[in-house]
Design an enzyme around this catalytic site. Structure first.
Site, mmCIF file in Angstrom:
data_model
loop_
_atom_site.group_PDB
_atom_site.id
_atom_site.type_symbol
_atom_site.label_atom_id
_atom_site.label_comp_id
_atom_site.label_asym_id
_atom_site.label_seq_id
_atom_site.Cartn_x
_atom_site.Cartn_y
_atom_site.Cartn_z
ATOM 1 N N ASN A 15 23.941 51.278 60.020
ATOM 2 C CA ASN A 15 23.292 50.823 61.258
ATOM 3 C C ASN A 15 22.017 51.648 61.400
ATOM 4 O O ASN A 15 22.070 52.820 61.759
ATOM 5 C CB ASN A 15 24.237 51.037 62.448
ATOM 6 C CG ASN A 15 23.582 50.639 63.766
ATOM 7 O OD1 ASN A 15 22.473 50.108 63.792
ATOM 8 N ND2 ASN A 15 24.278 50.898 64.866
ATOM 9 N N TRP A 16 20.910 51.008 61.063
ATOM 10 C CA TRP A 16 19.635 51.745 61.066
ATOM 11 C C TRP A 16 19.134 52.027 62.488
ATOM 12 O O TRP A 16 18.208 52.816 62.661
ATOM 13 C CB TRP A 16 18.561 50.950 60.314
ATOM 14 C CG TRP A 16 18.785 50.802 58.848
ATOM 15 C CD1 TRP A 16 19.839 51.277 58.105
ATOM 16 C CD2 TRP A 16 17.919 50.127 57.919
ATOM 17 N NE1 TRP A 16 19.685 50.931 56.781
ATOM 18 C CE2 TRP A 16 18.508 50.227 56.637
ATOM 19 C CE3 TRP A 16 16.710 49.442 58.046
ATOM 20 C CZ2 TRP A 16 17.923 49.672 55.496
ATOM 21 C CZ3 TRP A 16 16.127 48.891 56.921
ATOM 22 C CH2 TRP A 16 16.729 49.007 55.654
ATOM 23 N N LYS A 17 19.694 51.314 63.460
ATOM 24 C CA LYS A 17 19.245 51.447 64.859
ATOM 25 C C LYS A 17 17.725 51.205 64.932
ATOM 26 O O LYS A 17 17.208 50.405 64.159
ATOM 27 C CB LYS A 17 19.674 52.803 65.436
ATOM 28 C CG LYS A 17 21.177 53.047 65.221
ATOM 29 C CD LYS A 17 21.725 54.219 65.978
ATOM 30 C CE LYS A 17 23.208 54.368 65.650
ATOM 31 N NZ LYS A 17 23.879 55.422 66.400
ATOM 32 N N HIS A 50 28.092 47.651 70.483
ATOM 33 C CA HIS A 50 27.818 49.067 70.183
ATOM 34 C C HIS A 50 27.712 49.851 71.502
ATOM 35 O O HIS A 50 27.169 49.346 72.491
ATOM 36 C CB HIS A 50 26.523 49.200 69.373
ATOM 37 C CG HIS A 50 26.390 50.552 68.749
ATOM 38 N ND1 HIS A 50 25.998 51.657 69.467
ATOM 39 C CD2 HIS A 50 26.629 50.989 67.490
ATOM 40 C CE1 HIS A 50 25.997 52.717 68.669
ATOM 41 N NE2 HIS A 50 26.380 52.336 67.452
ATOM 42 N N GLU A 82 25.782 52.112 72.386
ATOM 43 C CA GLU A 82 24.404 52.268 72.874
ATOM 44 C C GLU A 82 23.974 51.026 73.656
ATOM 45 O O GLU A 82 23.250 51.121 74.646
ATOM 46 C CB GLU A 82 23.460 52.561 71.696
ATOM 47 C CG GLU A 82 23.697 53.982 71.169
ATOM 48 C CD GLU A 82 23.393 54.179 69.700
ATOM 49 O OE1 GLU A 82 22.739 53.321 69.072
ATOM 50 O OE2 GLU A 82 23.815 55.227 69.157
ATOM 51 N N GLU A 126 34.189 53.612 67.019
ATOM 52 C CA GLU A 126 33.137 54.632 67.076
ATOM 53 C C GLU A 126 33.302 55.466 68.344
ATOM 54 O O GLU A 126 32.786 55.083 69.409
ATOM 55 C CB GLU A 126 31.759 53.967 67.096
ATOM 56 C CG GLU A 126 31.468 53.118 65.883
ATOM 57 C CD GLU A 126 29.974 52.991 65.635
ATOM 58 O OE1 GLU A 126 29.535 53.357 64.540
ATOM 59 O OE2 GLU A 126 29.237 52.560 66.552
ATOM 60 N N GLY A 176 26.026 60.483 66.462
ATOM 61 C CA GLY A 176 24.761 61.222 66.455
ATOM 62 C C GLY A 176 24.915 62.675 66.858
ATOM 63 O O GLY A 176 23.921 63.364 67.097
ATOM 64 N N SER A 232 28.982 60.072 62.988
ATOM 65 C CA SER A 232 28.654 61.214 62.117
ATOM 66 C C SER A 232 29.371 61.153 60.765
ATOM 67 O O SER A 232 29.819 62.171 60.244
ATOM 68 C CB SER A 232 28.944 62.542 62.830
ATOM 69 O OG SER A 232 28.147 62.656 63.999
ATOM 70 N N GLY A 283 25.354 55.630 60.864
ATOM 71 C CA GLY A 283 24.045 55.648 61.510
ATOM 72 C C GLY A 283 23.059 56.480 60.710
ATOM 73 O O GLY A 283 22.510 56.038 59.696
ATOM 74 N N GLY A 284 22.843 57.720 61.153
ATOM 75 C CA GLY A 284 21.811 58.585 60.574
ATOM 76 C C GLY A 284 21.825 58.647 59.053
ATOM 77 O O GLY A 284 20.774 58.558 58.406
HETATM 78 P P1 13P Z 1 25.764 58.334 63.396
HETATM 79 O O1 13P Z 1 26.336 58.085 62.023
HETATM 80 O O2 13P Z 1 24.328 58.685 63.383
HETATM 81 O O3 13P Z 1 26.632 59.265 64.194
HETATM 82 O O4 13P Z 1 25.824 56.903 64.172
HETATM 83 C C1 13P Z 1 27.017 56.199 64.195
HETATM 84 C C2 13P Z 1 26.754 54.859 64.774
HETATM 85 O O5 13P Z 1 26.493 54.729 65.955
HETATM 86 C C3 13P Z 1 26.802 53.704 63.869
HETATM 87 O O6 13P Z 1 26.785 52.513 64.581
#
Ligand code: 13P
Length: 249
Positions: A9-11, A94, A96, A166, A172, A212, A233-234
């Site tokens: 998930n590149w966000k 999600h 967010e 999640e 994050g 993470s 994510g990251g």
């Molecule tokens: P991180 O891997 O950066 O913690 O993000 C997880 C995430 O929200 C994937 O959708």
């Protein structure tokens, strides 16, 4: 559907040149993975990245869509738009989106229904905040989230859902759920799916862990019987890290 999946998930990250370089690296370096690979990329790049993809193990996901099919919703993207450019997956629910854009369970269910009725598969996210985890109320919290949304679907639709657990406190933050915490929750989620749809569908459902996920913890997480992969994510922004996570299977 392969139960093992690593999704990125590149966000809201990467310029187009950076995105292109990442897809080109993954095109050549993801070889015979033991899992399906899905990239959740910014909508503005979907069509161009789709054209650049040359690796059959990799497919694309949108990170969101609107809960109405069309109309006066300036700046939004609909399910029929995604379908019209052949995007196979959409990430919905999600944390967010729930937190910053006030998406409710009922709104998410509307999106899920539209996506499924237009032949998109859904990566449906759920997860509890830290306060709930500290009270040890996470199983009830996740149960409520699922009952208000995907557990209302018909079995034929549920077969097109990938669940991503999640925990919000792990997203994050660098704090990952332990392998045991992930396994316990994933077994709980699978039992909830089983209660409604039976064992066969519960066993076929992919349940991904997100929060993470890094090269250093991926294999411990993925070695659990009910953890079918990750939503990353990251670490999905860096080809070396993302490929290490894929290779953790
Ligand atoms: P991180 O891997 O950066 O913690 O993000 C997880 C995430 O929200 C994937 O959708």
């Amino acid at each position: 559907m392969n139960r093992n999946i690593v999704a990125g998930n590149w966000k809201m990250n990467l310029t187009f040149d950076e995105a292109k370089a990442l897809v080109e690296a993954l095109n050549t370096r993801v070889v015979h993975p033991n899992c399906s690979v899905i990239l959740g990329v910014p909508s503005i790049y979907l069509s161009q990245l789709q054209a650049l993809l040359s690796n059959e193990s990799i497919t694309l996901a949108a990170q969101n869509c609107h809960h109405k099919l069309s109309g006066a919703f300036t700046g939004e993207i609909s399910v029929p738009m995604l379908q019209s450019v052949n995007i196979p997956y959409v990430i919905l629910g999600h944390s967010e989106r729930r937190e910053y854009f006030k998406e409710s369970d009922s709104m998410i269910l509307e999106k899920v229904n539209h996506a499924l009725s237009h032949d998109l598969k859904v990566i449906y996210c759920c997860g509890e905040p830290l306060s709930i985890r500290e009270e040890n109320e996470q199983n009830q919290f996740i149960g409520n989230q699922l009952r208000e949304s995907i557990l209302q679907l018909d079995a034929s639709d549920m077969a097109n859902i990938i669940i991503a657990y999640e925990p919000i406190w792990a997203i994050g933050t660098g704090v990952t759920a332990s392998a045991q915490q992930a396994q316990d929750m994933h077994a709980h989620i699978r039992s909830l799916v089983k209660d409604v749809y039976g064992d066969e569908l519960a066993q076929q459902t992919s349940i991904l862990y997100g929060g993470s996920v890094k090269p250093v913890n991926a294999s411990a997480l993925f070695s659990n019987p009910d953890v079918d992969g990750g939503l990353v994510g990251g670490a999905s922004l860096n080809p070396d890290d993302f490929i290490s996570i894929i290779e953790a299977f």
